[in-house]
Write an enzyme that holds these catalytic residues in place. Structure first.
Site, PDB file in Angstrom:
ATOM      1  N   LYS A 196       0.872  -1.169   0.000  1.00 60.26           N
ATOM      2  CA  LYS A 196       0.000   0.000   0.000  1.00 60.26           C
ATOM      3  C   LYS A 196       0.907   1.216   0.000  1.00 60.26           C
ATOM      4  O   LYS A 196       1.725   1.402   0.902  1.00 60.26           O
ATOM      5  CB  LYS A 196      -0.857  -0.031   1.253  1.00 60.26           C
ATOM      6  CG  LYS A 196      -1.760   1.156   1.394  1.00 60.26           C
ATOM      7  CD  LYS A 196      -2.638   0.972   2.607  1.00 60.26           C
ATOM      8  CE  LYS A 196      -3.563   2.134   2.789  1.00 60.26           C
ATOM      9  NZ  LYS A 196      -4.373   1.946   4.008  1.00 60.26           N
ATOM     10  N   LYS A 249      -2.104  -1.539  -3.990  1.00 56.86           N
ATOM     11  CA  LYS A 249      -2.985  -0.379  -3.892  1.00 56.86           C
ATOM     12  C   LYS A 249      -2.166   0.897  -3.917  1.00 56.86           C
ATOM     13  O   LYS A 249      -1.166   0.969  -3.213  1.00 56.86           O
ATOM     14  CB  LYS A 249      -3.745  -0.505  -2.580  1.00 56.86           C
ATOM     15  CG  LYS A 249      -4.532   0.688  -2.172  1.00 56.86           C
ATOM     16  CD  LYS A 249      -5.095   0.439  -0.823  1.00 56.86           C
ATOM     17  CE  LYS A 249      -5.856   1.660  -0.395  1.00 56.86           C
ATOM     18  NZ  LYS A 249      -6.346   1.537   0.945  1.00 56.86           N
TER      19      LYS A 249
END
Ligand code: PBG
Length: 326
Positions: A196, A249
């Site tokens: 992330k 992400k």
């Protein structure tokens, strides 16, 4: 080697039937996960200004919404909780009567087959908005782990099918796996936000979830956008600690990362088409600058082509309805 004029690559592009026959990637409704924001309270259904078409729901408003999602054949939802009260250590996150725990029970009752994935992270529950325990001006990794593990356990106890840690603390997958396993939840998979990035594309989400950090930023725990070798180390670690599904992400600016992880590891791979990516498309569509359906399908197809198996996207409902009608 056959070359032009014997070779004509346009031959296979002449009609839609031919193009469909040689198509290499497709978006399938079965790949989609729809994120839902659940706010503590009653009678709440409010649209998020920067995310047209996406709402905050209180748990009592969820049955209608999830029945629609299940009818569209979307296999899974991902829940984010917005509690009424926050504190320094994010205690509402582990409350058996907390907003996500209530939402899980409601959804499992209204749409029993729909997979319920829960976000495991403290930022929506802490008064300072960080994803871990704050000591001085630092985020304390090791003190955060037991809280994340307890949060994941309370989601599993409420009936969650998959838990998805998004905090980016080192060692959280191991801590969560041990907690689940010692409490009879060996069968619950962990979907780890392995990679992330500290991204500007989360802006609309933070408005929706009221989770913007009150001081500093998340760069001491989320990944530095220029790095990709480091992602491979993150993914390796998470798999070693017991992650079942890996997530990258955001998605769009990180398609190369998705491809590298796909080429290096064999576990199922998810990509999160985040709030800012959704907001950009919706804003341009509102201006009449982009064709909504074509743009969204192209984006999601590109995420599949890059190598994702699962796409978490705020577009899931509209895409499912388009794919159903073709
Ligand atoms: C919580 C979390 C965030 C997102 C998912 N989980 C926000 C953040 O890290 O600030 C972003 C999702 C989106 O932008 O759609 N840690």
């Amino acid at each position: 080697m056959v070359v032009f004029p014997q070779l004509r690559l346009r031959r296979l592009r002449r009609t839609e039937m031919l193009r469909a026959l040689v198509r290499e990637s497709r978006v399938d409704i079965g790949d989609l996960v729809y994120p839902i924001f659940v706010a503590e309270g009653r009678g709440i259904k409010e649209e998020i200004p920067s995310m047209p078409g996406i709402f905050r729901f209180s748990p009592d408003q969820l049955p209608v919404e999830v029945e629609e999602i299940a009818e569209l054949k979307i296999p899974a939802v991902l829940l984010f909780g917005i509690p009424e009260h926050k504190d320094e250590v994010g205690s509402p996150a582990c409350d058996p009567e907390g907003v996500v725990q209530q939402a899980v029970r409601t959804i499992k009752h209204s749409a029993p087959k729909l997979l319920v994935i829960t976000d495991v992270c403290l930022c929506e529950y802490t008064s300072h908005g960080h994803c871990g325990i704050v000591v001085g001006d630092q985020i304390d990794n090791d003190r955060t782990l037991p809280l994340l593990a307890r949060m994941a356990l309370s989601h599993a106890e409420a009936g969650a099918d998959i838990v998805a840690p998004s905090d980016m603390m080192d060692g959280r997958v191991k801590a969560i796996r041990e907690m689940l396993d010692t409490n009879g939840f060996q069968h619950i998979p962990i979907l780890s936000y392995a990679a992330k990035y500290a991204s500007a594309f989360y802006g609309p989400f933070r408005e929706a979830a009221e989770s913007a950090p009150q001081f500093g930023d998340r760069r001491s725990y989320q990944m530095d956008p220029p790095n990709v070798r480091e992602v491979l180390r993150e993914v390796e670690q998470d798999i070693a600690e017991g992650a079942d599904i890996i997530m990258i992400k955001p998605a769009l600016a990180y398609l190369d990362v998705i491809r590298q992880v796909r080429n290096t590891f064999n576990c199922p791979l998810a990509a999160y088409n985040v709030s800012g990516e959704y907001a950009m498309v919706k804003a341009a569509v509102r201006q009449g600058w982009l064709d909504e359906r074509k743009t969204i399908l192209e984006i999601l197809t590109a995420i599949k082509r890059a190598g994702a198996d699962i796409i978490i996207t705020y577009h899931a409902k509209e895409v499912a309805s388009w794919l159903q009608s073709v």
